[in-house]
Design a protein around this motif. Structure first.
Motif, PDB file in Angstrom:
ATOM      1  N   ALA A   1       0.823  -1.221   0.000  1.00  0.00           N
ATOM      2  CA  ALA A   1       0.000   0.000   0.000  1.00  0.00           C
ATOM      3  C   ALA A   1       0.849   1.258   0.000  1.00  0.00           C
ATOM      4  CB  ALA A   1      -0.913  -0.006   1.222  1.00  0.00           C
ATOM      5  N   LEU A   2       0.373   2.238  -0.743  1.00  0.00           N
ATOM      6  CA  LEU A   2       0.987   3.575  -0.751  1.00  0.00           C
ATOM      7  C   LEU A   2      -0.169   4.586  -0.697  1.00  0.00           C
ATOM      8  CD1 LEU A   2       3.887   4.754  -3.069  1.00  0.00           C
ATOM      9  CD2 LEU A   2       1.956   6.225  -2.556  1.00  0.00           C
ATOM     10  N   PRO A   3      -0.280   5.322   0.409  1.00  0.00           N
ATOM     11  CA  PRO A   3      -1.425   6.229   0.550  1.00  0.00           C
ATOM     12  C   PRO A   3      -1.459   7.283  -0.555  1.00  0.00           C
ATOM     13  CG  PRO A   3      -0.283   5.969   2.639  1.00  0.00           C
ATOM     14  CD  PRO A   3       0.583   5.331   1.595  1.00  0.00           C
ATOM     15  N   THR A   4      -2.626   7.429  -1.172  1.00  0.00           N
ATOM     16  CA  THR A   4      -2.839   8.456  -2.195  1.00  0.00           C
ATOM     17  C   THR A   4      -4.176   9.138  -1.888  1.00  0.00           C
ATOM     18  OG1 THR A   4      -3.660   6.626  -3.561  1.00  0.00           O
ATOM     19  CG2 THR A   4      -1.509   7.516  -4.139  1.00  0.00           C
ATOM     20  N   PRO A   5      -4.242   9.893  -0.769  1.00  0.00           N
ATOM     21  CA  PRO A   5      -5.499  10.559  -0.437  1.00  0.00           C
ATOM     22  C   PRO A   5      -5.818  11.600  -1.501  1.00  0.00           C
ATOM     23  CG  PRO A   5      -3.712  11.458   0.869  1.00  0.00           C
ATOM     24  CD  PRO A   5      -3.137  10.302   0.105  1.00  0.00           C
ATOM     25  N   GLY A   6      -7.014  12.134  -1.450  1.00  0.00           N
ATOM     26  CA  GLY A   6      -7.388  13.157  -2.424  1.00  0.00           C
ATOM     27  C   GLY A   6      -8.766  12.872  -2.971  1.00  0.00           C
ATOM     28  N   HIS A   7      -8.875  11.823  -3.768  1.00  0.00           N
ATOM     29  CA  HIS A   7     -10.193  11.423  -4.274  1.00  0.00           C
ATOM     30  C   HIS A   7     -11.085  11.022  -3.087  1.00  0.00           C
ATOM     31  CE1 HIS A   7     -13.160   9.760  -6.968  1.00  0.00           C
ATOM     32  NE2 HIS A   7     -13.154   8.648  -6.262  1.00  0.00           N
ATOM     33  N   SER A   8     -10.489  10.330  -2.133  1.00  0.00           N
ATOM     34  CA  SER A   8     -11.165  10.052  -0.867  1.00  0.00           C
ATOM     35  C   SER A   8     -10.070   9.983   0.196  1.00  0.00           C
ATOM     36  CB  SER A   8     -11.939   8.729  -0.929  1.00  0.00           C
ATOM     37  OG  SER A   8     -11.027   7.669  -1.109  1.00  0.00           O
ATOM     38  N   VAL A   9     -10.468  10.189   1.437  1.00  0.00           N
ATOM     39  CA  VAL A   9      -9.473  10.309   2.502  1.00  0.00           C
ATOM     40  C   VAL A   9      -8.781   8.964   2.765  1.00  0.00           C
ATOM     41  CG1 VAL A   9     -11.064   9.903   4.435  1.00  0.00           C
ATOM     42  CG2 VAL A   9      -9.106  11.435   4.726  1.00  0.00           C
ATOM     43  N   ASP A  10      -9.477   7.840   2.438  1.00  0.00           N
ATOM     44  CA  ASP A  10      -8.925   6.507   2.720  1.00  0.00           C
ATOM     45  C   ASP A  10      -8.185   5.913   1.522  1.00  0.00           C
ATOM     46  OD1 ASP A  10     -11.148   6.150   1.071  1.00  0.00           O
ATOM     47  OD2 ASP A  10     -11.695   4.227   1.950  1.00  0.00           O
ATOM     48  N   HIS A  11      -7.956   6.688   0.483  1.00  0.00           N
ATOM     49  CA  HIS A  11      -7.475   6.120  -0.777  1.00  0.00           C
ATOM     50  C   HIS A  11      -6.021   5.639  -0.688  1.00  0.00           C
ATOM     51  CE1 HIS A  11      -6.782   5.514  -5.022  1.00  0.00           C
ATOM     52  NE2 HIS A  11      -8.045   5.759  -5.273  1.00  0.00           N
ATOM     53  N   CYS A  12      -5.784   4.404  -1.128  1.00  0.00           N
ATOM     54  CA  CYS A  12      -4.420   3.864  -1.215  1.00  0.00           C
ATOM     55  C   CYS A  12      -4.193   3.313  -2.615  1.00  0.00           C
ATOM     56  CB  CYS A  12      -4.225   2.695  -0.249  1.00  0.00           C
ATOM     57  SG  CYS A  12      -3.925   3.178   1.446  1.00  0.00           S
ATOM     58  N   ALA A  13      -3.027   3.568  -3.177  1.00  0.00           N
ATOM     59  CA  ALA A  13      -2.606   2.841  -4.373  1.00  0.00           C
ATOM     60  C   ALA A  13      -1.987   1.531  -3.886  1.00  0.00           C
ATOM     61  CB  ALA A  13      -1.596   3.659  -5.150  1.00  0.00           C
ATOM     62  N   LEU A  14      -2.065   0.494  -4.723  1.00  0.00           N
ATOM     63  CA  LEU A  14      -1.490  -0.803  -4.364  1.00  0.00           C
ATOM     64  C   LEU A  14      -0.433  -1.144  -5.406  1.00  0.00           C
ATOM     65  CD1 LEU A  14      -4.930  -2.324  -3.466  1.00  0.00           C
ATOM     66  CD2 LEU A  14      -3.087  -1.848  -1.844  1.00  0.00           C
ATOM     67  N   ILE A  15       0.789  -1.334  -4.937  1.00  0.00           N
ATOM     68  CA  ILE A  15       1.898  -1.619  -5.843  1.00  0.00           C
ATOM     69  C   ILE A  15       2.058  -3.134  -5.939  1.00  0.00           C
ATOM     70  CG2 ILE A  15       4.326  -1.144  -6.363  1.00  0.00           C
ATOM     71  CD1 ILE A  15       2.618   1.403  -6.017  1.00  0.00           C
ATOM     72  N   ALA A  16       2.106  -3.639  -7.184  1.00  0.00           N
ATOM     73  CA  ALA A  16       2.327  -5.069  -7.421  1.00  0.00           C
ATOM     74  C   ALA A  16       3.472  -5.181  -8.413  1.00  0.00           C
ATOM     75  CB  ALA A  16       1.061  -5.730  -7.962  1.00  0.00           C
ATOM     76  N   GLY A  17       4.682  -5.376  -7.921  1.00  0.00           N
ATOM     77  CA  GLY A  17       5.854  -5.409  -8.802  1.00  0.00           C
ATOM     78  C   GLY A  17       6.024  -4.066  -9.493  1.00  0.00           C
ATOM     79  N   ARG A  18       6.036  -4.106 -10.839  1.00  0.00           N
ATOM     80  CA  ARG A  18       6.211  -2.862 -11.601  1.00  0.00           C
ATOM     81  C   ARG A  18       4.874  -2.246 -12.008  1.00  0.00           C
ATOM     82  NH1 ARG A  18      11.178  -1.798 -13.981  1.00  0.00           N
ATOM     83  NH2 ARG A  18      12.834  -2.594 -12.659  1.00  0.00           N
ATOM     84  N   ALA A  19       3.778  -2.811 -11.481  1.00  0.00           N
ATOM     85  CA  ALA A  19       2.458  -2.263 -11.797  1.00  0.00           C
ATOM     86  C   ALA A  19       1.873  -1.595 -10.562  1.00  0.00           C
ATOM     87  CB  ALA A  19       1.527  -3.369 -12.279  1.00  0.00           C
ATOM     88  N   CYS A  20       1.008  -0.619 -10.790  1.00  0.00           N
ATOM     89  CA  CYS A  20       0.335   0.063  -9.689  1.00  0.00           C
ATOM     90  C   CYS A  20      -1.168   0.018  -9.925  1.00  0.00           C
ATOM     91  CB  CYS A  20       0.813   1.510  -9.591  1.00  0.00           C
ATOM     92  SG  CYS A  20      -0.147   2.480  -8.421  1.00  0.00           S
ATOM     93  N   LEU A  21      -1.872  -0.585  -8.976  1.00  0.00           N
ATOM     94  CA  LEU A  21      -3.330  -0.553  -8.997  1.00  0.00           C
ATOM     95  C   LEU A  21      -3.694   0.762  -8.336  1.00  0.00           C
ATOM     96  CD1 LEU A  21      -4.252  -3.436  -9.996  1.00  0.00           C
ATOM     97  CD2 LEU A  21      -2.248  -3.627  -8.546  1.00  0.00           C
ATOM     98  N   CYS A  22      -4.061   1.756  -9.153  1.00  0.00           N
ATOM     99  CA  CYS A  22      -4.097   3.122  -8.622  1.00  0.00           C
ATOM    100  C   CYS A  22      -5.501   3.622  -8.329  1.00  0.00           C
ATOM    101  CB  CYS A  22      -3.345   4.075  -9.548  1.00  0.00           C
ATOM    102  SG  CYS A  22      -3.986   4.090 -11.222  1.00  0.00           S
ATOM    103  N   GLY A  23      -6.529   2.746  -8.425  1.00  0.00           N
ATOM    104  CA  GLY A  23      -7.881   3.167  -8.064  1.00  0.00           C
ATOM    105  C   GLY A  23      -8.278   4.437  -8.790  1.00  0.00           C
ATOM    106  N   ASP A  24      -8.851   5.386  -8.060  1.00  0.00           N
ATOM    107  CA  ASP A  24      -9.289   6.634  -8.684  1.00  0.00           C
ATOM    108  C   ASP A  24      -8.304   7.778  -8.434  1.00  0.00           C
ATOM    109  OD1 ASP A  24     -11.375   5.098  -9.460  1.00  0.00           O
ATOM    110  OD2 ASP A  24     -12.933   6.232  -8.435  1.00  0.00           O
ATOM    111  N   ALA A  25      -7.057   7.437  -8.058  1.00  0.00           N
ATOM    112  CA  ALA A  25      -6.030   8.485  -7.953  1.00  0.00           C
ATOM    113  C   ALA A  25      -5.646   8.957  -9.352  1.00  0.00           C
ATOM    114  CB  ALA A  25      -4.803   7.957  -7.211  1.00  0.00           C
ATOM    115  N   VAL A  26      -5.618   8.026 -10.292  1.00  0.00           N
ATOM    116  CA  VAL A  26      -5.330   8.327 -11.695  1.00  0.00           C
ATOM    117  C   VAL A  26      -6.279   7.475 -12.521  1.00  0.00           C
ATOM    118  CG1 VAL A  26      -3.603   8.215 -13.534  1.00  0.00           C
ATOM    119  CG2 VAL A  26      -2.881   8.719 -11.195  1.00  0.00           C
ATOM    120  N   LEU A  27      -6.945   8.069 -13.493  1.00  0.00           N
ATOM    121  CA  LEU A  27      -7.847   7.289 -14.337  1.00  0.00           C
ATOM    122  C   LEU A  27      -7.221   7.052 -15.706  1.00  0.00           C
ATOM    123  CD1 LEU A  27     -11.320   8.878 -13.503  1.00  0.00           C
ATOM    124  CD2 LEU A  27     -10.119   7.000 -12.385  1.00  0.00           C
TER     125      LEU A  27
END
Ligand SMILES: [Zn+2]
Length: 281
Positions: A138-164
């Motif tokens: 997990a890497l916190p990426t607040p902004g879109h929502s206060v609880d928002h975390c990006a999830l790093i999997a190797g060289r990929a990032c599951l970035c939710g709604d931090a980046v569309l």
């Protein structure tokens, strides 16, 4: 139609994602102005597989059938990949977390999210900076929502709604939201990522360019907003006209939410003039 996930055709971005990162994209059938072509559910790794953002809850009627179809696709993908190791959320918005209860009712596995409870269930692993959950960090990426975390999997990032995959996101006006958001984007920029897997829209294979564009986009909005304030604008309408003129009418209420976050940032930095109207959000 078979419930099994269709294998992506060679040359599709999905095929590349699968080949290079072992990550499968399953798109929920909930298209809309905020969800774009639908919420992306990501299946990461195998033996066991981890599911990120199961998607929206099924409802009564046709939407319920669509929800059920999405759930069946997730279950089929997980079965093909040697079972479910866990379910993680980038953030607890209903288009991402609504299906958590239904999924975990079908196949039990630990749940990871930033909050303590999701869908009336206690979260097993609470996500915070550096917390590891299976193949995800997990890497916190607040902004879109206060609880928002990006999830790093190797060289990929599951970035939710931090980046569309397309367009830009809205920022919720929580204290420090926009500063925290920019900080999160800059931390992602510093990682050697090769793919972004967003909450909506297609995967992005040039993360550095996309993240730079997002940081620049926010700073450009801020520049326009500051210019409007310098020119004497104080009302929500005037400020939106000056800095969010390109936003379609139906997304203006969302732009107003982001305007509030921008005004908060200027206030936190002591740069907000007196008498500015704040959108009621
Ligand atoms: Zn979303």
């Amino acid at each position: 139609m078979s419930a099994a996930a269709r294998a992506p055709a060679p040359g599709e971005p999905e095929a590349r994602l699968l080949a290079e990162h072992g990550i499968l994209r399953l798109r929920a059938e909930n298209p809309g102005p905020l969800t774009l072509s639908g919420t992306n559910t990501w299946v990461v790794g195998s033996d066991p597989a981890y599911v990120v953002d199961p998607g929206p809850a099924g409802q009564a009627g046709q939407a319920g059938q669509a929800g059920e179809r999405h759930l069946e696709r997730i279950l089929a993908a997980v079965r093909e990949r040697g079972g479910l190791g866990g379910v993680a959320l980038t953030h607890d918005h209903p288009d991402h977390s609504g299906a958590v209860a239904a999924l975990l009712a079908r196949v039990d596995a630990p749940l990871a999210a930033a909050g303590a409870h999701v869908a009336g269930r206690r979260v097993d692993v609470q996500l915070a900076d550096g917390v590891v959950f299976g193949p995800l960090t997990a890497l916190p990426t607040p902004g879109h929502s206060v609880d928002h975390c990006a999830l790093i999997a190797g060289r990929a990032c599951l970035c939710g709604d931090a980046v569309l995959g397309e367009g830009s996101v809205f920022i919720s006006p929580d204290p420090g939201a926009l500063a925290g958001y920019l900080d999160g984007l800059r931390r992602l920029l510093a990682l050697p990522l090769r793919a972004l897997c967003p909450g909506h829209g297609p995967a992005v294979f040039d993360p550095h360019a996309k993240l730079t564009e997002y940081v620049e986009h926010r700073l450009e909005r801020e520049r326009r907003l500051v210019a409007a304030l310098d020119a004497g604008a104080r009302g929500v309408r005037e400020l939106l006209d000056a800095a969010w003129a390109d936003v379609p009418e139906q997304l203006r209420p969302v732009a107003a939410v982001t305007l509030a976050a921008h005004l908060d940032k200027l206030a936190e930095e002591g740069r907000l003039p007196a008498g500015v109207q704040r959108p009621s959000v």
